[in-house]
Scaffold this motif. Structure first.
Motif, mmCIF file in Angstrom:
data_model
loop_
_atom_site.group_PDB
_atom_site.id
_atom_site.type_symbol
_atom_site.label_atom_id
_atom_site.label_comp_id
_atom_site.label_asym_id
_atom_site.label_seq_id
_atom_site.Cartn_x
_atom_site.Cartn_y
_atom_site.Cartn_z
ATOM 1 N N ARG D 62 -58.862 36.072 -39.476
ATOM 2 C CA ARG D 62 -59.902 35.202 -39.088
ATOM 3 C C ARG D 62 -59.709 33.616 -39.845
ATOM 4 N NH1 ARG D 62 -64.382 33.745 -42.777
ATOM 5 N NH2 ARG D 62 -63.620 34.653 -44.641
ATOM 6 N N THR D 63 -58.878 33.860 -41.005
ATOM 7 C CA THR D 63 -58.708 32.495 -41.286
ATOM 8 C C THR D 63 -57.315 31.892 -41.229
ATOM 9 O OG1 THR D 63 -57.941 33.644 -43.644
ATOM 10 C CG2 THR D 63 -60.332 32.872 -43.528
ATOM 11 N N TYR D 64 -56.749 32.711 -40.561
ATOM 12 C CA TYR D 64 -55.263 31.967 -40.159
ATOM 13 C C TYR D 64 -55.439 30.838 -39.182
ATOM 14 C CZ TYR D 64 -50.406 32.424 -38.953
ATOM 15 O OH TYR D 64 -49.070 32.235 -38.934
ATOM 16 N N GLU D 65 -54.803 29.892 -39.371
ATOM 17 C CA GLU D 65 -54.828 28.620 -38.531
ATOM 18 C C GLU D 65 -53.863 28.386 -37.598
ATOM 19 O OE1 GLU D 65 -56.698 25.558 -41.058
ATOM 20 O OE2 GLU D 65 -58.583 27.026 -40.846
ATOM 21 N N GLU D 66 -52.513 28.989 -37.622
ATOM 22 C CA GLU D 66 -51.613 28.368 -36.620
ATOM 23 C C GLU D 66 -51.787 29.113 -35.428
ATOM 24 O OE1 GLU D 66 -49.191 26.191 -38.074
ATOM 25 O OE2 GLU D 66 -50.460 26.550 -39.831
ATOM 26 N N PRO D 67 -51.292 28.500 -34.502
ATOM 27 C CA PRO D 67 -51.560 29.100 -33.202
ATOM 28 C C PRO D 67 -50.411 30.340 -33.043
ATOM 29 C CG PRO D 67 -50.050 26.896 -32.953
ATOM 30 C CD PRO D 67 -50.611 27.192 -34.348
ATOM 31 N N TYR D 68 -50.775 31.193 -32.260
ATOM 32 C CA TYR D 68 -49.990 32.265 -31.890
ATOM 33 C C TYR D 68 -50.314 32.980 -30.665
ATOM 34 C CZ TYR D 68 -53.888 34.891 -34.172
ATOM 35 O OH TYR D 68 -55.062 35.109 -34.542
ATOM 36 N N ASP D 69 -49.678 33.686 -29.923
ATOM 37 C CA ASP D 69 -49.879 34.494 -28.744
ATOM 38 C C ASP D 69 -50.104 35.859 -28.707
ATOM 39 O OD1 ASP D 69 -49.131 31.857 -26.933
ATOM 40 O OD2 ASP D 69 -47.288 32.168 -28.210
ATOM 41 N N ALA D 70 -50.002 36.472 -29.809
ATOM 42 C CA ALA D 70 -50.341 37.914 -29.939
ATOM 43 C C ALA D 70 -50.154 38.514 -31.378
ATOM 44 C CB ALA D 70 -49.385 38.925 -29.015
ATOM 45 N N VAL D 71 -50.734 39.487 -31.670
ATOM 46 C CA VAL D 71 -50.988 40.223 -33.094
ATOM 47 C C VAL D 71 -50.275 41.324 -33.022
ATOM 48 C CG1 VAL D 71 -52.296 41.044 -35.072
ATOM 49 C CG2 VAL D 71 -52.786 38.525 -34.133
ATOM 50 N N VAL D 72 -49.397 41.747 -33.910
ATOM 51 C CA VAL D 72 -48.868 43.084 -34.293
ATOM 52 C C VAL D 72 -49.441 43.502 -35.628
ATOM 53 C CG1 VAL D 72 -46.885 44.484 -34.573
ATOM 54 C CG2 VAL D 72 -47.081 43.112 -32.866
ATOM 55 N N MET D 73 -50.317 44.690 -35.678
ATOM 56 C CA MET D 73 -50.623 45.015 -36.877
ATOM 57 C C MET D 73 -50.077 46.240 -37.587
ATOM 58 S SD MET D 73 -54.855 45.067 -35.988
ATOM 59 C CE MET D 73 -55.388 45.294 -37.767
ATOM 60 N N ALA D 74 -49.210 45.984 -38.443
ATOM 61 C CA ALA D 74 -48.188 46.972 -39.042
ATOM 62 C C ALA D 74 -48.515 47.759 -39.985
ATOM 63 C CB ALA D 74 -46.981 45.867 -39.402
ATOM 64 N N GLY D 75 -49.744 48.430 -40.042
ATOM 65 C CA GLY D 75 -49.960 49.240 -40.949
ATOM 66 C C GLY D 75 -50.017 50.715 -40.117
ATOM 67 N N PHE D 76 -49.190 51.787 -40.371
ATOM 68 C CA PHE D 76 -49.318 52.835 -39.567
ATOM 69 C C PHE D 76 -50.374 53.968 -39.992
ATOM 70 C CE2 PHE D 76 -47.839 56.525 -37.408
ATOM 71 C CZ PHE D 76 -47.111 56.211 -36.401
ATOM 72 N N GLY D 77 -51.293 53.953 -38.913
ATOM 73 C CA GLY D 77 -52.377 54.999 -39.251
ATOM 74 C C GLY D 77 -53.405 54.135 -39.905
ATOM 75 N N GLU D 78 -53.501 52.949 -40.305
ATOM 76 C CA GLU D 78 -54.460 52.270 -41.060
ATOM 77 C C GLU D 78 -55.622 51.698 -40.239
ATOM 78 O OE1 GLU D 78 -54.024 53.022 -43.800
ATOM 79 O OE2 GLU D 78 -51.844 53.152 -43.819
ATOM 80 N N HIS D 79 -56.599 51.397 -40.582
ATOM 81 C CA HIS D 79 -57.774 51.073 -39.906
ATOM 82 C C HIS D 79 -57.752 49.374 -39.516
ATOM 83 C CE1 HIS D 79 -59.165 54.658 -41.205
ATOM 84 N NE2 HIS D 79 -60.219 54.819 -40.407
ATOM 85 N N GLY D 80 -58.678 49.108 -38.511
ATOM 86 C CA GLY D 80 -58.727 47.613 -38.643
ATOM 87 C C GLY D 80 -58.525 47.144 -36.901
ATOM 88 N N ARG D 81 -57.801 47.855 -36.357
ATOM 89 C CA ARG D 81 -57.139 47.454 -34.897
ATOM 90 C C ARG D 81 -58.322 47.022 -34.025
ATOM 91 N NH1 ARG D 81 -54.520 52.776 -32.993
ATOM 92 N NH2 ARG D 81 -56.906 53.409 -32.980
ATOM 93 N N GLU D 82 -59.249 47.894 -34.033
ATOM 94 C CA GLU D 82 -60.452 47.525 -32.914
ATOM 95 C C GLU D 82 -61.090 46.171 -33.415
ATOM 96 O OE1 GLU D 82 -60.019 50.319 -34.643
ATOM 97 O OE2 GLU D 82 -59.617 51.832 -32.770
ATOM 98 N N GLY D 83 -61.328 45.923 -34.650
ATOM 99 C CA GLY D 83 -62.268 44.617 -35.107
ATOM 100 C C GLY D 83 -61.125 43.667 -34.734
ATOM 101 N N ALA D 84 -59.958 43.658 -34.972
ATOM 102 C CA ALA D 84 -59.039 42.451 -34.585
ATOM 103 C C ALA D 84 -59.195 42.243 -32.920
ATOM 104 C CB ALA D 84 -57.486 42.607 -34.761
ATOM 105 N N ARG D 85 -59.376 43.294 -32.263
ATOM 106 C CA ARG D 85 -59.335 43.105 -30.834
ATOM 107 C C ARG D 85 -60.752 42.235 -30.418
ATOM 108 N NH1 ARG D 85 -56.831 48.801 -29.212
ATOM 109 N NH2 ARG D 85 -54.309 47.757 -29.127
ATOM 110 N N GLU D 86 -61.728 42.901 -31.174
ATOM 111 C CA GLU D 86 -63.188 41.858 -31.074
ATOM 112 C C GLU D 86 -63.009 40.335 -31.630
ATOM 113 O OE1 GLU D 86 -66.769 45.073 -31.896
ATOM 114 O OE2 GLU D 86 -65.819 43.505 -33.461
ATOM 115 N N LEU D 87 -62.165 40.066 -32.543
ATOM 116 C CA LEU D 87 -62.019 38.971 -33.156
ATOM 117 C C LEU D 87 -61.303 37.852 -32.535
ATOM 118 C CD1 LEU D 87 -62.672 37.400 -35.966
ATOM 119 C CD2 LEU D 87 -60.548 38.312 -36.715
#
Lengths: 244, 244, 244, 244, 244, 244
Positions: D62-87
């Protein structure tokens, strides 16, 4: 081949009707005898009735002395099936599972049309325990009690309305969800343009098939023979109350 | 009653063996005719063979001109069943589902003993699509190919070893997982002390049951009649290659 | 990278349309070639067509002689996928599974909008066999046949109505349930305010991904190479009938 | 195309390794940037770490300011995925689901080989929530912690032993069950004779695919945009204790 | 017995209301203390809030210094439960699972009535992860946000409308799907003629039961104690941005 | 609060032992009364016994005349639970489901250690019908009959061996799978280093919880009151045989 068909309640007129349905469905050379439990509910509608019925039917089977080759248990969604499998050395087929097995051969999804809505849970559990629930699209009640099925016109009307709901839920084949509906398949099948499976008829044919192929219940694991032990089967009227 | 039994491969000796098994299982008054597809694989072992077999068997059925009352499809785990249901106005029973349906009446869990391990996936999918997979405890391979089943002693030995694994996984009933094993149930059933269901026999009896009860495939939904359209069934040797 | 896209029917105009969709979706440097089977149904609508199509497409692939890096199978809900995986050493992606895989990344539940209601069963089975059915909220038919999709206005209207039903069933993402709908995602996505996934496009990208990462089908277990044996692929017109 | 890859822990060396793996997998024209959360656990091993990591990674995004086109979340089995989709308005792909999606295209069943046994539950839940658990045959631990993976020889040995168990459970394809294993697929794939999927690589390719096809997270239903409200993201060292 | 009840958001008025509900439900001799996280969202509505809340609540628990015997986590459908189980040596009960456990004892199917529709996915996942989703007939939203529940008349009206939908879907028991609804069970239960379970009350009683029986979280497998390592819990206002 | 605990068999010594276990678990102010059925099996081991027991226990409950606030049914895996819910206006908790509900709060997976292997099927079905089977990793038999549990050393040894197998199957928490094992949790829990849940104790606490919260069985749907009708409860010794 001799098949004993057990009614799940004490109403002899219903046993007779079920036996008629079973005889209509049986192959040449098969004889069908009905067994009305000596005790239990006059009709099985709900869990209390079902458990009472199960014990009464098992009591009837364990004291039945004529020879026979297979048993058909004619209580749709009622308990007792697995107990009879333990008790007897001949194949046991329950009309709930029997109807569902044949229905799966006729379409991708089947629906059950039964009597009261309160029966739905038992039917769902019985199909699941028998391993044949996967393609059940719906279990729908007609709102008629077991002993109200005699008025054929009303029953047909209620069945057709319930069948419509089962079809909307994806059913391609229907199952008569009460032994007391036996025979109804002819009246409603044509009107609906769908196959309608009667559990009594299905169970008679499946029992014949098992006997014909020399197959009977496995004794490995779940359905081992009952262990010898003291068992009493009801106290009868005037018996002692339970002890605290 | 006339039943057509379709072999899934082009090996006529195997058709004959299957027909023998079917005749052994049939009721008096039932005649059994075998159908060997005019093309396809010499044995069906794997997905490629299975899809090729399905089209060839359906081609055989659509061009078959003698009258009959039901079809038994004798390829264990092979494709095509639902296509035959669309195509034909008579009941269609596949040996995979048939064996599983009867097995569920005999014990709480069943196991399938088949030929090569590679067949396991197809069998699992076929049981699931038929709605009868829930109580399947295991599908176990013997390591023998379809055309290697002739040596009965070796086959029996391999079957018993595989059956042990199925039993450890919870199976209380066994299913012969290949049409070419038909007849083996007698040899192995006694040794194992468990019921062993042959799919060919089971399917013959289930087909008889459906015909006897006047039941056939539903045309509502999934198995509606095929639409009229241009279809070509193979080019034959020397036919044109596919066009890019 | 060279991708071969197989049409599931013999209608060349449809192959061309699919190839157009595939090329639109492909990355720079990917070339797309279409393959129209030399035999089979002119459109695949139902189980009979699907099994015929599967064999014809596999026949096309086994006789295809140009080099390529991956195959996209463009029959939504049609059979054959696992056979191609056995047959070929390059990755095989089917548009049914491909669309569902991407849809799962975009929302919690997806819905499929397809042609005729009769296709629903095959699509459900195909998604289940691919292991991606869990989040499928609904498969809904538009009532349009495969060869009726040309009238874009009518197709759009029918799609939007069916999409509404899928959304009511919980779908947050939609999947175009027919290769012949390729391109429609742009027209309907904006109107619906939901992502719409085209299986052809999805499969092209997934095939590229697998090739790019050096991944191909496992030979362990289910998709071992077909065994060498005699196989015939149809008799062609005038071929011999099946033998009894 | 610009992809941000989020490490789930605060160990920068691991971020760098993951970024290397992501760059190896990316298509030409894709740039990859790593994001190390400013707070959280130094390695994520267990539920407590996973929830802490989820909040820290979301804070980073949420505080990352550079432009980007997609996010890869690199924690295997870790939580957060759905929150990033909302955000976020761009596609979000998590390495757990990504590996499983590609694995399903390569074999009938896949297995995950991860670090500590305690991670198994989270991975199972994550695959289930992503809708891709059906074909997971096993999740097997190597017994190595996240920060112990550096010794490649030991890691390879432990991986091969665990892979054997996954294969016995039916896996035909393997998945590297930790972002820190990225790169290992080359060392072990050949030894095992099975495809091995690295989640980081898979997620990069899937993210590229979604961006390339113009697809992004649905806002209908589950992943609607977060509501505007007061949120505080940690108190930092010396912050106030929670109030009773 | 001392129970700490954690609010999932930073709104103290809501903590107080939850504590009131918990005290109403507690047995004589149980003292209830509320814990408001020092950071996090002012209300948890969606995945982003839920993950933020989970970390904040865990931070609150790990820094809480008074002695206590059990924790009740009062965020319906919110994350964090498994992390608290790892962290603490006392039993942890979450209101989502608690309500469902008791509901299963009261009827064959239960329904959850919650706040916004967007919460449904989290609740479904939470029930599944807790192993208690099987008998959930429906999760239905009222359309009211967490901080809008104060207007009791409006809330009651919205609840009754949503309850009707849950009942149509088969629910025989209802669950209040938000900690902020605590107390509402009395107002709506009678009107509906169905049992209504408040998760806060249910969790308090279950926590008391576990403590009373001397049971606490297993350390075997999934909920082993967190490993010692560096963890930072937020940077607080003005903290450093994440590093690329 | 007054709780009636029903033994499922006619062995009074076992009722007394169960009552002891229940009193140990009860909160201050709760009184526990045991009910031994006046008829039925001396021990319930298998389906026949279970159905006989169900009717006998229901007969005991319907003729029990003292006031009480809740019923605990102390037959692990035995039938009858749903019938008691229909019959009575107070909460009914069965020890099978009760143990499983609490076990789910203590670990991700639980295992049941029971008496004879033949009991496994009933326990699995009972847990499924109660909606709490999802996290059951295994049901394992000790090989000891119900009336053989008295030799505590032998029972402990057999329990520990069976527990090992449950743990290997993934269980993190154990459940005592027979009412006659009540009390054993203390002896084995410490040795195993895992929580061990006694169903009698769990059910007492859950019954107290429901009563304390003013909750009782829903009358909507499945557990509507039994319909008034003629029912007979066994013929007693010398009663008439069933009629054909």
């Amino acid at each position: 081949m001799r098949i004993v068909v057990t009614n799940c309640n004490t109403t002899r007129a219903m046993t007779e009707e079920i036996v008629r349905g079973a005889r209509d469905a049986a192959s040449p050379g098969t004889t069908v005898t009905g067994l009305t439990p000596a005790w239990g509910p006059e009709s099985a509608e709900g869990w209390l009735d079902s458990y009472l019925s199960a014990a009464a039917v098992l009591d009837g089977l364990r004291t039945y002395e004529e020879p026979y080759d297979a048993v058909v248990m004619a209580g749709f969604g009622e308990h007792g099936r697995e107990g009879a499998r333990e008790l007897l050395d001949v194949p046991v087929v329950d009309i709930t599972e029997a109807a569902a097995h044949l229905a799966c051969l006729l379409g991708r999804r089947y629906g059950v049309v039964t009597t009261l809505d309160r029966a739905r849970g038992q039917i769902e559990d019985s199909l699941h325990a028998a391993g044949i629930a996967q393609h059940c699209a719906a279990v729908v009640g007609t709102g008629l009690g077991v002993l109200e099925l005699g008025d054929e016109e009303r029953t047909t009307r209620a069945f057709l309305a319930a069948a419509e709901r089962a079809r909307d839920a994806g059913a391609e084949v229907l199952v008569l969800g009460c032994a007391g509906m036996t025979g109804l398949q002819r009246a409603v099948g044509e009107k609906l343009g769908m196959p309608v499976v009667d559990g009594v008829a299905a169970a008679v044919r499946l029992a014949e098939s098992l006997v014909g192929l020399g197959l009977t219940t496995s004794r490995v694991g779940g359905y081992a023979k009952p262990l010898p032990k003291a068992r009493t089967w009801g106290t009868g009227p005037g018996g002692p109350p339970p002890s605290e």
